[in-house]
Write an enzyme that holds these catalytic residues in place. Sequence first.
Site, PDB file in Angstrom:
ATOM      1  N   LYS A 198       4.809   2.320   8.520  1.00 30.72           N
ATOM      2  CA  LYS A 198       3.676   3.199   8.839  1.00 30.72           C
ATOM      3  C   LYS A 198       2.379   2.392   8.982  1.00 30.72           C
ATOM      4  O   LYS A 198       1.629   2.571   9.932  1.00 30.72           O
ATOM      5  CB  LYS A 198       3.539   4.218   7.705  1.00 30.72           C
ATOM      6  CG  LYS A 198       2.579   5.331   7.925  1.00 30.72           C
ATOM      7  CD  LYS A 198       2.425   6.190   6.662  1.00 30.72           C
ATOM      8  CE  LYS A 198       3.724   6.781   6.158  1.00 30.72           C
ATOM      9  NZ  LYS A 198       3.498   7.720   5.032  1.00 30.72           N
ATOM     10  N   SER A 217      -7.216   5.899   3.773  1.00 28.70           N
ATOM     11  CA  SER A 217      -7.159   5.088   2.549  1.00 28.70           C
ATOM     12  C   SER A 217      -7.683   3.676   2.832  1.00 28.70           C
ATOM     13  O   SER A 217      -8.399   3.090   2.028  1.00 28.70           O
ATOM     14  CB  SER A 217      -5.715   4.971   2.040  1.00 28.70           C
ATOM     15  OG  SER A 217      -5.387   6.076   1.229  1.00 28.70           O
ATOM     16  N   LYS A 256       0.849  -1.194   0.000  1.00 30.65           N
ATOM     17  CA  LYS A 256       0.000   0.000   0.000  1.00 30.65           C
ATOM     18  C   LYS A 256       0.875   1.230   0.000  1.00 30.65           C
ATOM     19  O   LYS A 256       1.817   1.315   0.782  1.00 30.65           O
ATOM     20  CB  LYS A 256      -0.880   0.003   1.272  1.00 30.65           C
ATOM     21  CG  LYS A 256      -1.831   1.186   1.342  1.00 30.65           C
ATOM     22  CD  LYS A 256      -3.098   0.924   0.563  1.00 30.65           C
ATOM     23  CE  LYS A 256      -3.955   2.158   0.367  1.00 30.65           C
ATOM     24  NZ  LYS A 256      -3.504   3.022  -0.757  1.00 30.65           N
ATOM     25  N   ASN A 272      -0.989  19.490   0.137  1.00 32.27           N
ATOM     26  CA  ASN A 272      -2.143  18.848   0.768  1.00 32.27           C
ATOM     27  C   ASN A 272      -1.908  18.638   2.272  1.00 32.27           C
ATOM     28  O   ASN A 272      -2.744  18.998   3.098  1.00 32.27           O
ATOM     29  CB  ASN A 272      -2.461  17.521   0.068  1.00 32.27           C
ATOM     30  CG  ASN A 272      -3.602  16.798   0.761  1.00 32.27           C
ATOM     31  OD1 ASN A 272      -3.388  15.978   1.655  1.00 32.27           O
ATOM     32  ND2 ASN A 272      -4.829  17.131   0.417  1.00 32.27           N
ATOM     33  N   THR A 277      -4.379  13.192   6.180  1.00 32.05           N
ATOM     34  CA  THR A 277      -3.004  13.174   6.691  1.00 32.05           C
ATOM     35  C   THR A 277      -2.811  14.328   7.672  1.00 32.05           C
ATOM     36  O   THR A 277      -2.290  14.139   8.784  1.00 32.05           O
ATOM     37  CB  THR A 277      -1.980  13.228   5.541  1.00 32.05           C
ATOM     38  OG1 THR A 277      -2.312  12.217   4.597  1.00 32.05           O
ATOM     39  CG2 THR A 277      -0.564  12.997   6.041  1.00 32.05           C
ATOM     40  N   LYS A 289       5.339   1.834  -2.896  1.00 34.84           N
ATOM     41  CA  LYS A 289       5.393   3.236  -3.331  1.00 34.84           C
ATOM     42  C   LYS A 289       5.762   3.267  -4.796  1.00 34.84           C
ATOM     43  O   LYS A 289       6.503   2.408  -5.282  1.00 34.84           O
ATOM     44  CB  LYS A 289       6.458   4.006  -2.538  1.00 34.84           C
ATOM     45  CG  LYS A 289       6.283   5.508  -2.588  1.00 34.84           C
ATOM     46  CD  LYS A 289       5.135   5.915  -1.687  1.00 34.84           C
ATOM     47  CE  LYS A 289       5.168   7.359  -1.302  1.00 34.84           C
ATOM     48  NZ  LYS A 289       4.469   7.603  -0.037  1.00 34.84           N
TER      49      LYS A 289
HETATM   50  N1  GLU Z   1       1.152   9.007   0.175  1.00 30.43           N
HETATM   51  C1  GLU Z   1       0.607   8.892   1.479  1.00 30.43           C
HETATM   52  C2  GLU Z   1       1.682   8.490   2.472  1.00 30.43           C
HETATM   53  O1  GLU Z   1       2.863   8.685   2.242  1.00 30.43           O
HETATM   54  C3  GLU Z   1      -0.649   8.020   1.536  1.00 30.43           C
HETATM   55  C4  GLU Z   1      -0.495   6.610   1.078  1.00 30.43           C
HETATM   56  C5  GLU Z   1      -1.804   5.836   0.973  1.00 30.43           C
HETATM   57  O2  GLU Z   1      -2.847   6.389   1.291  1.00 30.43           O
HETATM   58  O3  GLU Z   1      -1.746   4.681   0.545  1.00 30.43           O
HETATM   59  O4  GLU Z   1       1.394   8.053   3.551  1.00 30.43           O
END
Ligand code: GLU
Length: 411
Positions: free
Chosen positions: A90, A345, A66, A217, A186, A102
């Site tokens: 995370k 998410s 994810k 954002n 976030t 990622k």
């Molecule tokens: N890009 C965001 C992060 O670094 C969200 C990732 C997601 O929602 O999967 O946490």
Amino acid sequence: MNLFDMAKVPMAAAEKAMKLDPGAAAIIAEPERVLEVHIPVRMDDGSLKVFTGYRAQHSTVLGPAKGGVRYHPSVNLDEVKTLSFWMTCKCAVAGLPYGGGKGGIICNPAEMSKGELERMTRGYIDRIAPCIGEKLDIPAPDMNTNGQVMAWMMDEYSKIKNQYEPGFITGKPLGMGGSEGRTAATGMGVVVAAFEAMYVNGIDPEKATVAVQGYGNVGSWTAKLFAKRGCKVVAVSDVKGAIYCEDGLDFEALDEYVAANKTVVGFPGTKEITNAELLALPVTILAPCAMELQLTGENADAVQATMIVEGANGPTTPEADAVFEQKGIFVVPDILANGGGVTVSYFEWVQNLYRYFWSEEEVVEKQTEMMKRAFKNVYEASKKYGVTMRVAAYIVALNAMAMPMKMRGIY
Ligand code: GLU
């Protein structure tokens, strides 16, 4: 030292403190899978440009990979691998049934038309399609990608699969599978984490001052939600510069100004300061919400904040961390503080799988509860092992992964 090696410094400290099995540590030290793709795009002037993109799947131990997809000129394989590693940790800290992934494309979206961006986005999905899916790897927004980009990705993937596929991606707009509360999520999580940190440190939020680096954002929502909860946000910044107002910023007016001027700089009633000056302000909370590697061995000594709450991924180097520890600055690390985005998410994905949607109140309530639980777990681990909040967050993450790895027989 490259970024990935740097990112593994606090993890190594966690492994030592918790005496992690060396086999597990060796597995976590590398991503499971990394994909490099080249995407031909017909540009508006008729020329053909080939863009390079990546998708790294660091871990699928706890569930599908994810993580977001980043569009930026500085995207590179080392960065994507590192960001996927942070996503694994995370998600584990947040208690989500996910691993970490990622993606990124080397490009400059500021110089591309909407049509060029759409063709590049669709081309990227065509290339990575065999490796993604709602049970395999679920992309989301990251730097310079948003609901529109997610909508193109969802559409392209649904065409490839010849079926409606909302659950393969999160961060979609409302009304097409997106969740209430995802855009602010976030920033919302950063503020919840900061309030928990103020609570355990005996700080009165009504008296707290805040400086936020970044007004994308994450930064803009962080700043606004701090202000909404009664803190005085005295400084914000973007790539063009930083602004300061001793009495606290008026965000309604600032958002109108940013919409018209595309920058925070020049906002009436504020003083222009440098990015370095923002980081060194004597505030209660410094929230870096921009890029990696902002607080380093060079500028850490100048930081005067009581607390640092990391909205960005990897804003602090190990050298800076050592300085903050020595100065007694309480750091709420990225893999805890910015987990609110991926938490919502997760809610979006659950709603997609059920085809049943929740109200904003429900999302915010569940998110707040999960963030508070994650904070508590990390705080307790930091006390139990006598380590910083960052090392404690890695202990919590590694703890969550160690048992399933062993029981599943991964080593
Ligand atoms: N890009 C965001 C992060 O670094 C969200 C990732 C997601 O929602 O999967 O946490």
